[in-house]
Write a protein that holds these residues in place. Structure first.
Motif, mmCIF file in Angstrom:
data_model
loop_
_atom_site.group_PDB
_atom_site.id
_atom_site.type_symbol
_atom_site.label_atom_id
_atom_site.label_comp_id
_atom_site.label_asym_id
_atom_site.label_seq_id
_atom_site.Cartn_x
_atom_site.Cartn_y
_atom_site.Cartn_z
ATOM 1 N N UNK A 257 0.639 -1.303 0.011
ATOM 2 C CA UNK A 257 -0.057 -0.044 0.035
ATOM 3 C C UNK A 257 0.883 1.249 -0.056
ATOM 4 N N UNK A 258 0.596 2.093 -0.777
ATOM 5 C CA UNK A 258 1.097 3.513 -0.950
ATOM 6 C C UNK A 258 0.406 4.534 -0.455
ATOM 7 N N UNK A 259 -0.859 4.327 -0.549
ATOM 8 C CA UNK A 259 -2.107 5.183 0.239
ATOM 9 C C UNK A 259 -3.019 4.415 0.768
ATOM 10 N N UNK A 260 -3.617 4.715 1.955
ATOM 11 C CA UNK A 260 -4.833 4.339 2.565
ATOM 12 C C UNK A 260 -5.412 5.469 3.105
ATOM 13 N N UNK A 261 -6.550 5.834 2.732
ATOM 14 C CA UNK A 261 -7.654 6.814 3.261
ATOM 15 C C UNK A 261 -8.825 6.432 3.534
#
Length: 488
Positions: free
Chosen positions: A400-404
């Protein structure tokens, strides 16, 4: 009657020259025409104002025309058939004298800095098959005279400053296979005559200012594989004829003002799709279950529409899918039953992007979220009604590079295991009801550039090793119950 010797000799000479004279004349014509080509190219060179690599420096009388860089001549005659000056940082305009190169079949001037208009004299190039002027700053209109080049198969004017309309006469280019005018300033509509082009494979006019409807006449594009008209001002309903073009590989109509529903049987009518982008429109209704029939689909973008209802649970057949964008719709029913589709997504071994933000998904996020492929890079879940704690199974998503997950109803602590996601660059948990302390493990996320934990119920001091986040460019911890200073 016997011929006199002098008459016999005259007859022989006459017979000899009756064969040799045309050959001599043709040769003379070629010499003359070659001279015409040379003059036309020298005029072309004079229109170049900057040649930083000196690519055209040998375009002079000391070198044979057919040996000039970027020039190819025919095998049977010394006429110029190809002009290829791609990517030499040339600056200037396209000389009208290019119209004198009447044996040209191929022109490639892409990746330079040509400006000014496309000269109308290109209409004289009746042998021209390929015109590539992409990535310049060419302005003006697409000359109608270009439609006289009946042998054209490829027109690539991508990335310029062209204005005006697509000529309605485009339908006369019945051999045309590729038409690419993406990223210009074109206005008007899609010409109805386009439907005459049964050989057309690619039609891409994205990022312009085109308006109006998609004409029903596109039903005639029986060979079409790529239909890319995104980011214009097109509107209305998509004609049924588009969904009947079973040869289509890629359809992008995103960023327009289309409305209506996607056909319930779209997956059976367009079985060869690899890309379907309809985001940023005004589509409504439910997501068709038949999409699961498009087994080669790689990207499905339904972002920012008015789709409602559940996400189909039969998406498990889409084993090639790497991008699924369902954000900013009205999907889900604020219920724990909204997540049934996650089970089918676990089969997607190539999935890299999953966006579900700004919908009506509710209930607790199930542990099965951690069964998604470890190839997943972007997971957007913000702006829903998700409650409960953050699943510990997220630690399985190691790439994962981004978790929002911002603006939900999440409670409990920030799991320590998030610190194992060493490739994380964006972590957004703001606007929830998360409590407890900031885990020191977040200091292990050395690639993190954006950390958003504001508007929660976090307490205690800020871990010292947050100061290890050298890549951090945005940090928001406001509106919590934290104490102490931010470590630098």
């Amino acid at each position: 009657m016997k011929l006199q010797p002098n008459l016999c000799l005259a007859a022989i000479f006459l017979l000899f020259f009756s064969f040799k004279l045309p050959l001599f004349s043709i040769s003379a014509i070629h010499v003359l025409s070659n001279h015409t080509d040379r003059l036309a190219l020298l005029h072309f060179k004079q229109s170049i104002t900057s040649d930083p690599f000196g690519f055209l420096s040998s375009w002079n009388d000391s070198v044979s025309l057919c040996s000039w860089p970027g020039i190819t001549c025919g095998r049977r005659h010394p006429r110029v058939t190809r002009l290829n000056l791609q990517g030499h940082n040339l600056k200037g305009s396209i000389s009208p004298h290019i119209g004198n190169l009447t044996f040209l079949r191929y022109i490639n001037l892409m990746n330079n800095s040509f400006s000014g208009p496309i000269p109308w004299q290109v209409g004289y190039l009746f042998r021209l098959q390929c015109l590539i002027l992409a990535n310049n700053t060419i302005g003006g209109k697409i000359p109608v005279s270009l439609m006289n080049c009946s042998q054209l198969k490829n027109i690539n004017l991508y990335g310029n400053k062209l204005n005006g309309e697509i000529p309605k006469e485009i339908g006369t280019l019945i051999k045309l296979e590729n038409f690419r005018v993406t990223q210009n300033n074109l206005t008007g509509g899609i010409p109805t005559s386009l439907g005459n082009l049964s050989s057309l494979l690619l039609f891409t006019v994205a990022y312009n200012n085109l308006a109006g409807n998609i004409p029903d006449e596109i039903r005639g594009l029986s060979s079409l594989e790529y239909f890319l008209v995104g980011v214009n001002r097109l509107s209305g309903t998509v004609p049924s004829s588009l969904y009947n073009l079973s040869s289509l590989n890629s359809v992008s109509i995103a960023g327009n003002q289309f409305n209506g529903n996607l056909p319930s049987n779209i997956g059976f009518r367009l079985p060869n799709l690899q890309l379907l982008e309809v985001g940023g429109n005004e589509f409504s209704g439910t997501i068709p279950n038949s999409l699961s029939n498009i087994s080669r689909l790689q990207v499905l973008d339904l972002y920012s529409n008015n789709f409602v209802g559940p996400v189909p649970t039969n998406f498990g057949n889409l084993l090639e899918l790497w991008g699924l964008n369902l954000g900013q719709n009205n999907l889900g029913g604020n219920s724990s039953y909204d997540w049934g589709f996650l089970t089918s997504l676990a089969n997607f071994s190539k999935l890299e992007i999953l966006t579900l933000e700004l919908n009506n998904f509710g209930g607790a996020l199930p542990d099965s979220i951690g069964n998604l492929t470890s190839q997943l890079r972007l997971l957007f879940l913000g702006g829903n009604h998700i409650h409960g704690s953050i699943p510990l199974s997220l630690e399985n998503l190691i790439n994962l590079n981004a978790l929002t997950m911002e603006r939900n109803l999440l409670t409990g602590d920030i799991p320590e295991c998030l610190g194992k996601l060493g490739k994380m660059q964006l972590l957004a948990l703001r606007g929830n009801r998360i409590s407890g302390k900031i885990p020191s493990s977040l200091g292990n996320l050395t690639q993190l550039s954006d950390l958003e934990l504001s508007d929660n119920r976090l307490e205690g001091s800020i871990p010292r090793n947050v100061g290890n986040l050298k890549s951090l460019s945005f940090l928001d911890l406001s509106n919590n119950n934290l104490r102490g200073e931010v470590p630098l």
